[in-house]
Design a protein around this motif. Structure first.
Motif, PDB file in Angstrom:
ATOM      1  N   GLU A 117     -11.988   0.349   3.446  1.00 16.06           N
ATOM      2  CA  GLU A 117     -10.565   0.005   3.476  1.00 16.06           C
ATOM      3  C   GLU A 117     -10.459  -1.436   3.952  1.00 16.06           C
ATOM      4  O   GLU A 117     -10.810  -1.752   5.088  1.00 16.06           O
ATOM      5  CB  GLU A 117      -9.810   0.938   4.415  1.00 16.06           C
ATOM      6  CG  GLU A 117      -8.315   0.692   4.434  1.00 16.06           C
ATOM      7  CD  GLU A 117      -7.580   1.630   5.372  1.00 16.06           C
ATOM      8  OE1 GLU A 117      -6.455   1.262   5.756  1.00 16.06           O
ATOM      9  OE2 GLU A 117      -8.115   2.691   5.723  1.00 16.06           O
ATOM     10  N   ASP A 162       0.163   4.451  -2.264  1.00 17.65           N
ATOM     11  CA  ASP A 162      -0.040   5.785  -1.688  1.00 17.65           C
ATOM     12  C   ASP A 162       1.028   6.766  -2.171  1.00 17.65           C
ATOM     13  O   ASP A 162       0.725   7.907  -2.497  1.00 17.65           O
ATOM     14  CB  ASP A 162      -0.057   5.722  -0.158  1.00 17.65           C
ATOM     15  CG  ASP A 162      -1.397   5.268   0.382  1.00 17.65           C
ATOM     16  OD1 ASP A 162      -2.427   5.482  -0.294  1.00 17.65           O
ATOM     17  OD2 ASP A 162      -1.424   4.700   1.489  1.00 17.65           O
ATOM     18  N   LYS A 222      -4.926   4.204   1.099  1.00 16.64           N
ATOM     19  CA  LYS A 222      -5.780   5.332   1.496  1.00 16.64           C
ATOM     20  C   LYS A 222      -5.791   6.477   0.481  1.00 16.64           C
ATOM     21  O   LYS A 222      -6.852   7.010   0.163  1.00 16.64           O
ATOM     22  CB  LYS A 222      -5.357   5.864   2.862  1.00 16.64           C
ATOM     23  CG  LYS A 222      -5.674   4.915   3.980  1.00 16.64           C
ATOM     24  CD  LYS A 222      -5.214   5.453   5.314  1.00 16.64           C
ATOM     25  CE  LYS A 222      -5.436   4.399   6.380  1.00 16.64           C
ATOM     26  NZ  LYS A 222      -5.023   4.849   7.696  1.00 16.64           N
ATOM     27  N   THR A 254       0.828  -1.209   0.000  1.00 14.62           N
ATOM     28  CA  THR A 254       0.000   0.000   0.000  1.00 14.62           C
ATOM     29  C   THR A 254       0.856   1.250   0.000  1.00 14.62           C
ATOM     30  O   THR A 254       0.437   2.273  -0.526  1.00 14.62           O
ATOM     31  CB  THR A 254      -0.978   0.024   1.189  1.00 14.62           C
ATOM     32  OG1 THR A 254      -0.240  -0.128   2.399  1.00 14.62           O
ATOM     33  CG2 THR A 254      -2.014  -1.072   1.061  1.00 14.62           C
ATOM     34  N   ALA A 314      -7.609   5.506  -2.615  1.00 11.98           N
ATOM     35  CA  ALA A 314      -9.039   5.458  -2.316  1.00 11.98           C
ATOM     36  C   ALA A 314      -9.646   6.865  -2.264  1.00 11.98           C
ATOM     37  O   ALA A 314     -10.792   7.062  -2.689  1.00 11.98           O
ATOM     38  CB  ALA A 314      -9.283   4.730  -1.002  1.00 11.98           C
ATOM     39  N   GLU A 315      -8.906   7.831  -1.769  1.00 16.83           N
ATOM     40  CA  GLU A 315      -9.407   9.210  -1.736  1.00 16.83           C
ATOM     41  C   GLU A 315      -9.676   9.723  -3.150  1.00 16.83           C
ATOM     42  O   GLU A 315     -10.690  10.386  -3.393  1.00 16.83           O
ATOM     43  CB  GLU A 315      -8.417  10.129  -1.016  1.00 16.83           C
ATOM     44  CG  GLU A 315      -8.395   9.924   0.479  1.00 16.83           C
ATOM     45  CD  GLU A 315      -7.343  10.766   1.180  1.00 16.83           C
ATOM     46  OE1 GLU A 315      -6.768  11.698   0.551  1.00 16.83           O
ATOM     47  OE2 GLU A 315      -7.076  10.493   2.365  1.00 16.83           O
TER      48      GLU A 315
END
Length: 170
Positions: free
Chosen positions: A95, A7, A76, A3, A79-80
């Motif tokens: 999540e 990110d 994260k 991840t 995903a935003e």
């Protein structure tokens, strides 16, 4: 899954993912979609939803029939971006990740379609049997499970495991 990589490179990856249409990426199985998207209150699970391209398409195409998409993304920041892409659509973001899918399973919902697009190669072979069992338990009777396979190295720091169709044939 890495991840941190997703990110750290969220904007670049989102641009890459969003530059290709849903129809192009999913041409091999798109003929199955009308029967799902025309079903009132159908539920779709998009695992590894990334920047939201697939969730956005599915929610837009199924809006007339109140189709609901659950988009799952462990990174994260990616995903935003996905949440921005699907704002004002019937998409819920969670999540979570395979093989556990603890958050998804706590929802106690089954799905008409489960989509894993460019995800399977991130799952270590030792976790795949458990992952398939989890996915099978999330499917409604007669539902579809779509898993796209990516072969070869990533060309960056992401770990990609070898995949074969034989291991996922149900």
């Amino acid at each position: 899954m890495h991840t941190n990589f997703y990110d750290n490179n969220a904007e670049q990856l989102a641009n890459q993912y969003l530059s290709t249409s849903f129809e192009t990426v999913h041409e091999a199985w798109i003929d199955f979609l009308p029967s799902i998207l025309s079903k009132r209150n159908a539920r779709i699970l998009d695992l590894g939803a990334g920047a939201g391209r697939d969730s956005r398409y599915l929610a837009k195409q199924g809006a007339e029939h109140d189709v609901h998409v659950v988009a799952v993304e462990p990174a994260k920041l990616l995903a935003e971006i996905g949440q921005q892409q699907t704002r004002d659509l019937n998409v819920t973001w969670l999540e979570d990740s395979l093989p556990a899918l603890d958050v998804v399973c706590c929802q106690e919902v089954s799905f008409d379609l489960v989509l894993l697009s460019a995800v399977w190669m991130h799952i270590p072979p030792s976790d795949r049997a458990r992952s398939i069992r989890k996915l099978a338990n999330l499917l409604k009777p007669g539902a579809k499970l779509v898993i796209s396979l990516r072969h070869g190295p990533s060309g960056d720091e992401r770990k990609m495991h070898d995949v074969s169709i034989e291991e996922i044939e149900l």
